[in-house]
Design a protein around this motif. Sequence first.
Motif, PDB file in Angstrom:
ATOM      1  N   UNK A 174     -74.873 -35.566  40.658  1.00 52.76           N
ATOM      2  CA  UNK A 174     -73.480 -35.952  40.384  1.00 52.76           C
ATOM      3  C   UNK A 174     -73.232 -35.930  38.883  1.00 52.76           C
ATOM      4  N   UNK A 175     -72.099 -35.345  38.486  1.00 57.69           N
ATOM      5  CA  UNK A 175     -71.891 -35.063  37.070  1.00 57.69           C
ATOM      6  C   UNK A 175     -70.617 -35.682  36.488  1.00 57.69           C
ATOM      7  N   UNK A 176     -69.520 -35.653  37.244  1.00 59.44           N
ATOM      8  CA  UNK A 176     -68.279 -36.242  36.736  1.00 59.44           C
ATOM      9  C   UNK A 176     -67.410 -36.694  37.904  1.00 59.44           C
ATOM     10  N   UNK A 177     -66.381 -37.500  37.587  1.00 61.48           N
ATOM     11  CA  UNK A 177     -65.400 -37.900  38.599  1.00 61.48           C
ATOM     12  C   UNK A 177     -64.010 -37.841  38.002  1.00 61.48           C
ATOM     13  N   UNK A 178     -63.045 -37.751  38.884  1.00 62.53           N
ATOM     14  CA  UNK A 178     -61.645 -37.828  38.470  1.00 62.53           C
ATOM     15  C   UNK A 178     -60.894 -38.668  39.497  1.00 62.53           C
ATOM     16  N   UNK A 179     -60.204 -39.700  39.024  1.00 62.34           N
ATOM     17  CA  UNK A 179     -59.427 -40.559  39.923  1.00 62.34           C
ATOM     18  C   UNK A 179     -58.176 -39.804  40.366  1.00 62.34           C
ATOM     19  N   UNK A 180     -57.966 -39.715  41.675  1.00 63.55           N
ATOM     20  CA  UNK A 180     -56.787 -39.006  42.189  1.00 63.55           C
ATOM     21  C   UNK A 180     -55.702 -39.966  42.681  1.00 63.55           C
ATOM     22  N   UNK A 181     -56.092 -41.048  43.328  1.00 64.75           N
ATOM     23  CA  UNK A 181     -55.117 -42.029  43.817  1.00 64.75           C
ATOM     24  C   UNK A 181     -55.726 -43.417  43.748  1.00 64.75           C
ATOM     25  N   UNK A 182     -54.908 -44.410  43.462  1.00 64.27           N
ATOM     26  CA  UNK A 182     -55.343 -45.804  43.498  1.00 64.27           C
ATOM     27  C   UNK A 182     -54.414 -46.556  44.434  1.00 64.27           C
ATOM     28  N   UNK A 183     -54.978 -47.045  45.502  1.00 63.68           N
ATOM     29  CA  UNK A 183     -54.229 -47.768  46.521  1.00 63.68           C
ATOM     30  C   UNK A 183     -54.959 -49.062  46.831  1.00 63.68           C
ATOM     31  N   UNK A 184     -54.465 -49.765  47.839  1.00 64.68           N
ATOM     32  CA  UNK A 184     -55.189 -50.941  48.294  1.00 64.68           C
ATOM     33  C   UNK A 184     -54.477 -51.601  49.434  1.00 64.68           C
ATOM     34  N   UNK A 185     -55.176 -52.526  50.085  1.00 65.03           N
ATOM     35  CA  UNK A 185     -54.578 -53.318  51.163  1.00 65.03           C
ATOM     36  C   UNK A 185     -54.340 -54.726  50.658  1.00 65.03           C
ATOM     37  N   UNK A 209     -60.671 -40.128  34.285  1.00 63.14           N
ATOM     38  CA  UNK A 209     -61.873 -39.379  34.657  1.00 63.14           C
ATOM     39  C   UNK A 209     -63.092 -40.113  34.121  1.00 63.14           C
ATOM     40  N   UNK A 210     -64.250 -39.483  34.283  1.00 66.87           N
ATOM     41  CA  UNK A 210     -65.439 -40.047  33.676  1.00 66.87           C
ATOM     42  C   UNK A 210     -66.645 -39.189  33.943  1.00 66.87           C
ATOM     43  N   UNK A 211     -67.720 -39.477  33.221  1.00 66.93           N
ATOM     44  CA  UNK A 211     -68.985 -38.782  33.452  1.00 66.93           C
ATOM     45  C   UNK A 211     -69.956 -39.733  34.144  1.00 66.93           C
ATOM     46  N   UNK A 212     -70.820 -39.114  34.964  1.00 65.36           N
ATOM     47  CA  UNK A 212     -71.785 -39.847  35.781  1.00 65.36           C
ATOM     48  C   UNK A 212     -73.177 -39.497  35.289  1.00 65.36           C
ATOM     49  N   UNK A 213     -73.981 -40.520  35.090  1.00 60.12           N
ATOM     50  CA  UNK A 213     -75.363 -40.274  34.694  1.00 60.12           C
ATOM     51  C   UNK A 213     -76.271 -41.157  35.542  1.00 60.12           C
ATOM     52  N   UNK A 214     -77.240 -40.546  36.169  1.00 55.57           N
ATOM     53  CA  UNK A 214     -78.194 -41.303  36.995  1.00 55.57           C
ATOM     54  C   UNK A 214     -77.462 -42.118  38.077  1.00 55.57           C
ATOM     55  N   UNK A 215     -76.442 -41.489  38.663  1.00 56.62           N
ATOM     56  CA  UNK A 215     -75.669 -42.084  39.772  1.00 56.62           C
ATOM     57  C   UNK A 215     -74.894 -43.346  39.405  1.00 56.62           C
ATOM     58  N   UNK A 216     -74.595 -43.483  38.102  1.00 55.54           N
ATOM     59  CA  UNK A 216     -73.712 -44.562  37.639  1.00 55.54           C
ATOM     60  C   UNK A 216     -72.665 -43.958  36.698  1.00 55.54           C
ATOM     61  N   UNK A 217     -71.546 -44.682  36.524  1.00 51.66           N
ATOM     62  CA  UNK A 217     -70.555 -44.243  35.545  1.00 51.66           C
ATOM     63  C   UNK A 217     -71.170 -44.338  34.147  1.00 51.66           C
ATOM     64  N   UNK A 218     -71.302 -43.207  33.480  1.00 53.27           N
ATOM     65  CA  UNK A 218     -71.808 -43.220  32.106  1.00 53.27           C
ATOM     66  C   UNK A 218     -70.713 -43.669  31.145  1.00 53.27           C
TER      67      UNK A 218
END
Lengths: 69, 69, 69, 69, 69, 69, 69, 69, 69, 69, 69, 69
Positions: D37-48, J46-55
């Motif tokens: 796993x290398x990066x993430x991007x938030x697409x939607x923020x919701x909740x109950x 967005x963000x980067x992930x390192x070792x399965x955590x948010x870097x």
Amino acid sequence: MSDKVYAISKVVGTSKKSIEDAIDNAISTASKSINNLDWFEVKETRGYIDNNKVAYYQVSLELGFRYEK
Amino acid sequence: MSDKVYAISKVVGTSKKSIEDAIDNAISTASKSINNLDWFEVKETRGYIDNNKVAYYQVSLELGFRYEK
Amino acid sequence: MSDKVYAISKVVGTSKKSIEDAIDNAISTASKSINNLDWFEVKETRGYIDNNKVAYYQVSLELGFRYEK
Amino acid sequence: MSDKVYAISKVVGTSKKSIEDAIDNAISTASKSINNLDWFEVKETRGYIDNNKVAYYQVSLELGFRYEK
Amino acid sequence: MSDKVYAISKVVGTSKKSIEDAIDNAISTASKSINNLDWFEVKETRGYIDNNKVAYYQVSLELGFRYEK
Amino acid sequence: MSDKVYAISKVVGTSKKSIEDAIDNAISTASKSINNLDWFEVKETRGYIDNNKVAYYQVSLELGFRYEK
Amino acid sequence: MSDKVYAISKVVGTSKKSIEDAIDNAISTASKSINNLDWFEVKETRGYIDNNKVAYYQVSLELGFRYEK
Amino acid sequence: MSDKVYAISKVVGTSKKSIEDAIDNAISTASKSINNLDWFEVKETRGYIDNNKVAYYQVSLELGFRYEK
Amino acid sequence: MSDKVYAISKVVGTSKKSIEDAIDNAISTASKSINNLDWFEVKETRGYIDNNKVAYYQVSLELGFRYEK
Amino acid sequence: MSDKVYAISKVVGTSKKSIEDAIDNAISTASKSINNLDWFEVKETRGYIDNNKVAYYQVSLELGFRYEK
Amino acid sequence: MSDKVYAISKVVGTSKKSIEDAIDNAISTASKSINNLDWFEVKETRGYIDNNKVAYYQVSLELGFRYEK
Amino acid sequence: MSDKVYAISKVVGTSKKSIEDAIDNAISTASKSINNLDWFEVKETRGYIDNNKVAYYQVSLELGFRYEK
């Protein structure tokens, strides 16, 4: 017909049967508290799945209606 | 129900009959390889035309399902 | 099939019955002036409300067709 | 670093505590079945909402990861 | 759970502390005039800056709630 | 051709040479784990810059493929 | 000024004269039933055509206002 | 140069070679039935895959042209 | 009024004076080749600047009109 | 307060701790070269992930500020 | 690498040859006044047509770069 | 005219009078620090309301200008 003012409410109708039925349910329920409903626009079509079948459709609509004077 | 994690897969169902039937076909086929299907969201509705009639609908969906533990 | 060129026209079909019927009406009418209709994509789904029921659906479509040579 | 290929998976993390915790839960669970796993991007923020408070946040993410060779 | 109808209201919560606190403030205030609040979706996250620090967050939300019968 | 079901995967191809080469790399790598690749759609075109030149292009694609039976 | 909560209503103003006049009509009419109007944001600008001239403009707005305590 | 009026047509060019060649094919074919082509804007870039290679690019364009007097 | 079919054309009107005048110019010119113009929707508002002033507005519109029988 | 003119700059703040801290870092750094910072709007998280955590989180913001006279 | 802050500038590169060459021209020119260019993202691809051929491509980019300390 | 490079700045003009006047104010103020302003594009139209009337319009624009050599 100009110079009229309209308001827009967002509602979500649900139905086990079809997208059109979910729209009907939304309009029918909204009409109990909103007069002069004039048009709708589908914004999202979603649904829940149960046992690998559509359990029900959820259709979110914008509903336009004329302001009461 | 919190702290669960869901995955989302995108699929395209097709049908000669209706938009709802294309959704059913997508869910039914996806359920053969994905467990715990929970919800769907329609992203695009398209189709092919043959001889000036709808040959089939193509409905692209996001399918949400719970991660297996 | 490559190096072909397609044009896209935007039309709005209406129907009292269903979203699918509004799509059919749009394609059927457009086919009188456009040859080689090949695909469609739904862009917006709206409608008018009369007496707290859907009076008719309005479905706007992009229609793709091959350029005549 | 060029000519690498990445895949993107969409997941939804939930948490009773915070948006960041929902992101952590999504990454932690996804990492059990996805390597690199290398990066993430938030697409939607919701909740109950339960009893007029946030019951839990639902944050949908795209997760990028390198293809295994 | 099908055939229920929901309405969606848009509100903006503010907070000096955090995005989550702005969401809480929006829900808490809206709950004084809206019953049956069920879910929220974050639409925009903004804020004002004073003396080169965040003065307060402004988070706009759509709030979903069940229609009273 | 109707009633078929397709899945869509999102991948990111990279290349030092061109946008088209990044698309080729994405498809070539994805084809090692996905059969029946049928179409692609470019979603984003980005890249990294090194020493005031394009170091490599990053092209994110949706890849459509037929479900195996 | 923080920790205040605002609501947002969507309205459509119309005018034969101009876009600005349609905005004024929307705000003036909405102010009869909503106190504390604070800001607006134009979401769509449309209109009807009669005899090859603009019959009237339709401007849809989001109106922000402070919740009464 | 003001007070001129332009029309916009949407077309899809295809090419086995490159995105630029698909744009050229679209413009070249459209120019046989449209005079005064002035600008284009790429709206979508797609393509078909055959045998794990790009079979052809499909680039949809808006084409702007001056109205004939 | 249902079961009618409409087509939508995209045009760009320009004016040195105002956004409304650019809309008028677009409709007036389009009406020479299109009958039954019914509605418009503003899609983009741009313009050129000359000598630090607006040289002219460019307003792109979708124009809806009924299909001739 | 009218007739003022504002400029908008886009920046990306990063933080190992939280989304709010990334916003603070962006504003704090930008304030060294921009005076009169007035508001922000979050555009992407967005963000980067390192070792399965948010870097670290990467939050892109538009920053509004008054033009110096 | 966290806690760094980046700025984003929007530029438009043009080229008679290709989309990639327009990107190169934008980066090369921007690098004369901006240090530490790090990434780009293509936002729009347009162009002008002359004599039924592409006269030049216009590619608008967001350019990311690290703030100088 | 090809191979030129342009930059784009985002500004917000305000005016008590009209949308066009807000655009003029933005361009006039920006021209004091930016040479070679060439085009604008309206991105958002908002405003503040005071005493149930438009207090002032806020129009955010992208301004394009040629890079100085």
